[in-house]
Design an enzyme around this catalytic site. Sequence first.
Site, PDB file in Angstrom:
ATOM      1  N   ARG A 295      51.637  33.061  28.045  1.00  0.00           N
ATOM      2  CA  ARG A 295      52.814  33.819  27.643  1.00  0.00           C
ATOM      3  C   ARG A 295      53.787  32.902  26.915  1.00  0.00           C
ATOM      4  O   ARG A 295      53.769  31.689  27.120  1.00  0.00           O
ATOM      5  CB  ARG A 295      53.478  34.449  28.875  1.00  0.00           C
ATOM      6  CG  ARG A 295      52.526  35.409  29.584  1.00  0.00           C
ATOM      7  CD  ARG A 295      53.148  36.080  30.762  1.00  0.00           C
ATOM      8  NE  ARG A 295      54.281  36.916  30.450  1.00  0.00           N
ATOM      9  CZ  ARG A 295      54.218  38.193  30.085  1.00  0.00           C
ATOM     10  NH1 ARG A 295      53.048  38.781  29.952  1.00  0.00           N
ATOM     11  NH2 ARG A 295      55.318  38.881  29.866  1.00  0.00           N
TER      12      ARG A 295
ATOM     13  N   GLY B 250      40.531  32.686  31.041  1.00  0.00           N
ATOM     14  CA  GLY B 250      40.112  32.690  32.458  1.00  0.00           C
ATOM     15  C   GLY B 250      41.162  32.058  33.349  1.00  0.00           C
ATOM     16  O   GLY B 250      40.839  31.395  34.324  1.00  0.00           O
ATOM     17  N   GLY B 251      42.441  32.268  33.017  1.00  0.00           N
ATOM     18  CA  GLY B 251      43.528  31.800  33.886  1.00  0.00           C
ATOM     19  C   GLY B 251      43.814  32.862  34.943  1.00  0.00           C
ATOM     20  O   GLY B 251      43.002  33.785  35.154  1.00  0.00           O
TER      21      GLY B 251
ATOM     22  N   HIS C 142      46.084  34.534  67.915  1.00  0.00           N
ATOM     23  CA  HIS C 142      44.637  34.617  67.683  1.00  0.00           C
ATOM     24  C   HIS C 142      44.183  36.060  67.862  1.00  0.00           C
ATOM     25  O   HIS C 142      44.692  36.733  68.757  1.00  0.00           O
ATOM     26  CB  HIS C 142      43.931  33.691  68.679  1.00  0.00           C
ATOM     27  CG  HIS C 142      42.441  33.834  68.685  1.00  0.00           C
ATOM     28  ND1 HIS C 142      41.641  33.157  67.808  1.00  0.00           N
ATOM     29  CD2 HIS C 142      41.615  34.598  69.447  1.00  0.00           C
ATOM     30  CE1 HIS C 142      40.366  33.486  68.037  1.00  0.00           C
ATOM     31  NE2 HIS C 142      40.336  34.358  69.031  1.00  0.00           N
TER      32      HIS C 142
ATOM     33  N   ILE D 194      45.853  35.457  35.171  1.00  0.00           N
ATOM     34  CA  ILE D 194      45.911  36.871  34.772  1.00  0.00           C
ATOM     35  C   ILE D 194      44.516  37.386  34.410  1.00  0.00           C
ATOM     36  O   ILE D 194      44.110  38.477  34.834  1.00  0.00           O
ATOM     37  CB  ILE D 194      46.925  37.075  33.621  1.00  0.00           C
ATOM     38  CG1 ILE D 194      48.345  36.789  34.124  1.00  0.00           C
ATOM     39  CG2 ILE D 194      46.837  38.486  33.041  1.00  0.00           C
ATOM     40  CD1 ILE D 194      49.436  36.885  33.072  1.00  0.00           C
TER      41      ILE D 194
END
Length: 379
Positions: free
Chosen positions: A187, A99-100, A355, A102
């Site tokens: 990785r 769940g990082g 804005h 990637i």
Amino acid sequence: MFKAKDQLINQINAWYMFRVFPSWGIKVLFGEARLASSSSVKVGDSVIETKNILIATGSKPKIPVIKGIEQGLKRGFVITSDEFFSLDSIPESILIVGGGAIGVELGTLLHKLGSRVIIVEVMDRLLPTFPDPELGDYLANRIMREMYGIDVRVKTSVTEVDPDNKLVRLSSGETVKVDKVLVAVGRVPNTEGLNLEDVGVEVKNGAVVVDNHARTNIPNIYAAGDVTGKYMLASVAKVQGIVAAENAAGLNSRIDYDLIPMVVFSDPEVASVGAVASKDDPRYIVTKMPNAINYRAIAYNKPYGWTKIVADRASKRIVGFHMAGPWASEIVNMAVIAIKKGLTLDEMKELVFSHPVFTELFIDAMELAIGSNVYLPKR
Ligand SMILES: Cc1cc2nc3c(=O)[nH]c(=O)nc-3n(C[C@H](O)[C@H](O)[C@H](O)COP(=O)(O)OP(=O)(O)OC[C@H]3O[C@@H](n4cnc5c(N)ncnc54)[C@H](O)[C@@H]3O)c2cc1C
């Protein structure tokens, strides 16, 4: 979508190969390179003598040790991000291991493309390497689970993959049936086969060791990018490459690793840079502003998330920025400038921004920190 992606990459490659490189006199050889000595590189049958060498061989997906995973990879039941980008169809269901950044990005994308997504993360939250735990928790609870209906399991690991029956066993004791498994657990630097050991280039934990000047322990050999194992971000790789080239050309350039913005291209995006502090820490002012008050966010129907500012209480200098919300990946770069240049909350508040734009969120959060935000009810 993947065809469009390939087209884009070809376009970018062509720009460098035919426009940029020839203009700088850069020659490209296609082939696997290895160091022949500290001043020569072998590519196929050619040996190139050179004054300086830059190692920039990148990284490859890490494959965790899980029963059945190698077999799963061979059969195409298990894939990594490398194979993901050439899938020819969208899997009906997919379990993402990790769940990082990637895992979260590809999980969001697959969900939007119609897959049933399960994300399994061994740590207690999504984005565990992000210093502000609220980002991962917000993403898991409010966005992934509540908004998208993605099945997010934290404190859970995969214990076995069964490619024959398309089953995945979890540490919780459960078994789930899915069409594919995507491994996204990090990785590892590409250092194999480069002959680094014989030449004497120092490698530690699988990465080429470099100092802040992108120098290795061999004076004329530099390294940049994922192969150095530092951050593994394209943004960092680019700066390391420039620093290495400048130093090889005789300058004295260095990289500041103190302020590296981290972003996740989920929807909404997540971005973070600088210090994290608790609201109860008397040394800091910490404010968290709901993005729902931003007119551009309302107009774009993206009134999600929040913008958090951390400032040093004594000096009022901005020291941290953490955001989940639209355009977070862009807005974080303003925080990089503000933190790097030591800007104070009052100095930022004086600035007039156009804005209605998403970047006003930065100013609004700043105003909240000093009590002059009038878009929220008085507290
Ligand atoms: C799915 C995914 C999403 C990502 N998203 C982001 C993002 O949003 N933002 C971000 O900043 N980073 C992101 N990254 C990380 C980013 O892609 C890397 O940090 C970056 O590509 C590293 O650049 P590099 O030049 O070091 O390596 P690479 O881009 O991997 O390039 C290395 C090259 O060297 C070649 N090579 C390897 N060995 C040899 C050899 N012996 N001889 C010759 N050539 C060789 C490889 O084929 C490759 O082409 C992402 C990564 C992944 C996998």
